[in-house]
Design a protein around this motif. Sequence first.
Motif, PDB file in Angstrom:
ATOM      1  N   VAL A 209       1.010  -3.701   6.042  1.00 17.63           N
ATOM      2  CA  VAL A 209       1.863  -3.019   5.073  1.00 17.63           C
ATOM      3  C   VAL A 209       1.650  -3.689   3.721  1.00 17.63           C
ATOM      4  CG1 VAL A 209       4.221  -2.384   4.448  1.00 17.63           C
ATOM      5  CG2 VAL A 209       3.557  -2.475   6.869  1.00 17.63           C
TER       6      VAL A 209
ATOM      7  N   HIS B 242       2.705  -3.641  -0.005  1.00 16.95           N
ATOM      8  CA  HIS B 242       3.720  -3.122  -0.923  1.00 16.95           C
ATOM      9  C   HIS B 242       3.400  -3.579  -2.334  1.00 16.95           C
ATOM     10  CE1 HIS B 242       7.446  -1.650  -2.477  1.00 16.95           C
ATOM     11  NE2 HIS B 242       7.737  -2.842  -2.968  1.00 16.95           N
ATOM     12  N   ASN B 243       3.299  -2.613  -3.227  1.00 15.53           N
ATOM     13  CA  ASN B 243       3.075  -2.872  -4.648  1.00 15.53           C
ATOM     14  C   ASN B 243       1.787  -3.653  -4.897  1.00 15.53           C
ATOM     15  OD1 ASN B 243       3.885  -2.409  -7.290  1.00 15.53           O
ATOM     16  ND2 ASN B 243       4.888  -4.401  -7.455  1.00 15.53           N
TER      17      ASN B 243
ATOM     18  N   THR C 155       3.734   1.771  -1.507  1.00 16.06           N
ATOM     19  CA  THR C 155       3.561   1.074  -0.238  1.00 16.06           C
ATOM     20  C   THR C 155       2.474   1.796   0.545  1.00 16.06           C
ATOM     21  OG1 THR C 155       5.860   0.379  -0.195  1.00 16.06           O
ATOM     22  CG2 THR C 155       4.683   0.347   1.899  1.00 16.06           C
TER      23      THR C 155
END
Length: 147
Positions: free
Chosen positions: A60, A62-63, A70
Amino acid sequence: MKRILLPVLMMVTALTINAQNKNEMDNQKIETLITAYAAALDNSNTEAAEKFLDPEFRVVLHNYNNSGTTTILPKAQYLEMIRNGKAGGNKRTVSFSLIDVHGNAAIVKVKLEGEKTVFTNYYSLIKKQDDWMIVNDIPQIVSKSPN
């Protein structure tokens, strides 16, 4: 009363020591697994890396690169990125900040420092038949300043 209390205290002490030993064994297994997994990634060894991953593994992001989004990479896509040289391939030192084991689940926080980047990875692991497997990887990536 004293005859009952002493055996009960001895049993509680024995169970506590057994639980601590089990936790230490799990912590050592997890450290060994994460260190070997990081080495496999550093060497772009897809086959070795895959052995540590649960079939439901995902990354994952994110950013990433300040994109504000995401992105979830399933196992097959992530392994393909390693094969194609888009992930891994850089030697990094591994240091553990946290290993939290509860039953058959664990959370691990690891710092992976390379020449150009520092990764702080949060791994989720599960234990299946006494083997720990990585289910989730949430990396936080920071570039080092070029000095």
